[in-house]
Design a protein around this motif. Structure first.
Motif, PDB file in Angstrom:
ATOM      1  N   ALA A 104      -8.490   1.587 -12.634  1.00  0.00           N
ATOM      2  CA  ALA A 104      -9.017   2.692 -11.804  1.00  0.00           C
ATOM      3  C   ALA A 104      -9.808   3.175 -12.812  1.00  0.00           C
ATOM      4  O   ALA A 104      -9.783   3.791 -13.565  1.00  0.00           O
ATOM      5  N   PHE A 150      -1.240   4.784 -13.250  1.00  0.00           N
ATOM      6  CA  PHE A 150      -1.841   3.773 -12.928  1.00  0.00           C
ATOM      7  C   PHE A 150      -1.255   3.036 -13.683  1.00  0.00           C
ATOM      8  O   PHE A 150      -0.728   1.565 -13.257  1.00  0.00           O
ATOM      9  N   THR A 157      -6.701   1.658 -17.235  1.00  0.00           N
ATOM     10  CA  THR A 157      -7.903   2.617 -16.137  1.00  0.00           C
ATOM     11  C   THR A 157      -8.947   2.916 -17.772  1.00  0.00           C
ATOM     12  O   THR A 157      -8.672   2.974 -18.215  1.00  0.00           O
ATOM     13  N   LEU A 194      -4.274   3.072  -4.363  1.00  0.00           N
ATOM     14  CA  LEU A 194      -5.213   2.738  -5.113  1.00  0.00           C
ATOM     15  C   LEU A 194      -4.816   1.009  -5.505  1.00  0.00           C
ATOM     16  O   LEU A 194      -5.110  -0.167  -5.797  1.00  0.00           O
TER      17      LEU A 194
END
Length: 350
Positions: A144, A164, A171, A344
């Motif tokens: 992400a 996430f 990330t 996501l």
């Protein structure tokens, strides 16, 4: 009530929930605001609190208390950040406190539960900077890539990144051109696709990543994420949270404090003309799955912008407008942040 007191109240009204969700307890944030009293004291009050927490970090580190030290340095970075983020009266002082923010987070990053690895992205003869964090557990992981807005920076996002990381995604929070340390590349620009592409390339050979990438942007970053996703190939998905469709059209209705923010972020002699370049009207929208979120009570970018953003997405967009949500829905983080991370993770097959 003076103009400067009005400015303090305006900043608090629009952004106090953001400070809280970033990791500053409500009571602490309000105590710092009360100690400032008027806008002229804002930067000094927040900087003093940053100094206090940075000192706590140094003391903890000296005793080998690495977890405590990491948490304290991360908090210090947030205090410095929110001290300077809307401070435009003394730009030298703003720059000094922004440097303290960067330095404090650099100490925090390796001490976080999922350590932050500094990333230098070669770009236009210099570098852009970000932090890569990987989740615990079996590798590899999709990524992400988090794009800040007009006044947010990579140091603000550890609490957001956690959502996430817990779902098996790495990330990368990046300061693009005009953002945080990226101001060395000039002012904020509408086309961030080259910077995003350079960041993806900079980490593509790092261990533990699958190569699948989704973009996530908040507020101004929501616009930037959609613009970048429209121009890049190979992405898996894009998320825009409280972004906008056309900044120039919104300019007359923007709160004064946000106009000041954009004037600093965009630079130039004619900020209104610069704002007109930040539009989705003249592009072909993203061809990847999109999630568009907005707060129904956003007093900066009206919720009608969300439908316009969703309409340009060529692969369709899942649209959510939360009636009680404020700017970036930070008054209801328990609603939007898990939704973003779950959505996501499903598209990236985390």
């Amino acid at each position: 009530m003076s103009e400067t007191e009005n400015r303090l109240l305006s900043v608090v009204e629009h952004w106090l929930p953001r400070m809280e969700v970033a990791g500053i307890p409500s009571a602490t944030a309000k105590a710092v605001i009360d100690s400032a009293g008027v806008w002229e004291n804002w930067l000094a009050a927040w900087s003093a609190e940053g100094d206090r927490h940075a000192g706590m970090g140094e003391a903890a580190l000296a005793r080998g208390r690495r977890v405590t030290a990491g948490e304290a340095f991360a908090r210090a970075s947030l205090f410095y950040h929110f001290g300077q983020f809307m401070a435009f009266d003394d730009l030298d002082a703003k720059e000094r406190v922004a440097a303290l923010k960067v330095a404090a987070f650099r100490k925090a990053a390796p001490l976080l539960e999922q350590p932050g690895e500094p990333v230098e992205v070669p770009f236009e003869g210099g570098v852009l900077r970000g932090y890569l964090r990987r989740p615990a557990g079996q590798e590899p992981h999709p990524l992400a890539l988090i794009i800040p807005g007009s006044d947010s920076t990579k140091e603000e996002f550890p609490a957001f990144e956690r959502h996430f990381l817990l779902r098996g995604m790495a990330t990368l929070s990046l300061d693009g051109p005009g953002q945080g340390e990226g101001r060395s590349h000039g002012h904020l620009r509408a086309d961030v696709a080259p910077a995003v592409a350079a960041a993806i390339k900079a980490v593509e050979d790092r261990p533990g990543l699958t190569g699948a990438v989704g973009l996530v942007g908040m507020a101004f970053g929501g616009f930037l994420a959609l613009r970048a996703a429209a121009a890049l190939e190979g992405l898996a998905a894009v998320v825009s949270i409280n972004g906008f469709y056309d900044l120039g059209a919104l300019w007359p209705s923007l709160p004064k404090v946000y106009q000041d923010n954009i004037t600093f972020a965009l630079g130039g002699d004619d900020v209104v003309e610069s704002a007109r370049r930040f539009t989705l009207a003249d592009i072909e929208g993203p061809a990847v799955p999109a999630l568009v979120l907005h707060g129904g009570r956003d007093r900066i970018f009206p919720p009608s912008e969300a439908q316009k953003c969703a309409d340009i997405c060529r692969a369709g967009a899942e649209l959510h407008v939360f009636p009680t949500g404020n700017h970036v829905c930070n008054n209801i983080p328990w609603m939007y942040r898990p939704l973003v991370a779950d959505w996501l993770a499903e598209r990236l097959k985390a």
